[in-house]
Design a protein around this motif. Sequence first.
Motif, short mmCIF file in Angstrom:
data_model
loop_
_atom_site.label_atom_id
_atom_site.label_comp_id
_atom_site.label_asym_id
_atom_site.label_seq_id
_atom_site.Cartn_x
_atom_site.Cartn_y
_atom_site.Cartn_z
N GLY A 196 -10.81 -35.33 21.43
CA GLY A 196 -12.01 -34.95 21.97
C GLY A 196 -12.54 -33.91 21.10
N PHE A 197 -11.98 -33.10 20.14
CA PHE A 197 -12.24 -32.03 19.21
C PHE A 197 -12.69 -32.31 17.83
N CYS A 203 -15.98 -26.90 24.59
CA CYS A 203 -15.19 -28.12 24.82
C CYS A 203 -14.19 -27.98 25.23
N GLN A 204 -13.70 -28.98 26.25
CA GLN A 204 -12.35 -28.93 26.77
C GLN A 204 -11.93 -30.36 27.39
N LEU A 205 -10.84 -30.41 27.38
CA LEU A 205 -10.03 -31.76 27.95
C LEU A 205 -10.02 -31.47 29.53
N THR A 220 -20.01 -35.21 29.53
CA THR A 220 -18.68 -35.92 29.54
C THR A 220 -18.79 -36.91 28.58
N ALA A 266 -12.60 -39.64 25.35
CA ALA A 266 -12.11 -39.52 23.85
C ALA A 266 -10.76 -40.06 23.69
N VAL A 308 -7.95 -39.71 28.19
CA VAL A 308 -8.76 -38.57 27.85
C VAL A 308 -10.07 -38.36 28.48
N LYS A 315 -9.40 -25.36 23.60
CA LYS A 315 -10.69 -25.50 23.66
C LYS A 315 -11.34 -25.03 22.63
N THR A 361 -13.19 -35.80 28.15
CA THR A 361 -13.59 -34.36 27.58
C THR A 361 -14.81 -33.93 28.06
N GLU A 362 -15.09 -32.66 28.20
CA GLU A 362 -16.30 -32.19 28.83
C GLU A 362 -16.79 -31.11 27.94
#
Length: 91
Positions: A51-52, A14-16, A42, A45, A26, A78, A28-29
């Motif tokens: 997003g985490f 998971c990352q921005l 996707t 967030a 933001v 990540k 997030t994917e």
Amino acid sequence: MTTPHAARPAVAICQLSNQPLADFSVNTELLVLENGEVHVSTWDAEPRDGGFDVRVLNDRVDTLGYMVITDWEFFDEKAYAVVERRPGHTG
């Protein structure tokens, strides 16, 4: 011995995104890498959680038909986990 129907581990990352949507702060994917294929989810967030949020990550993995089999690890902005396809889910 491995059978053709046995679940194989895959990697979830998971990352921005570096290309956020214009209407949100933001993007997030979530990428699941499995047997040479990439499955993507996707969402937008809130900046405060980046997003985490682990519950959100688990829900997103579940939506793609996987289950998390390790704890999420966070490194270099990540999130990473080992996942495997849910039994009976063909993608």
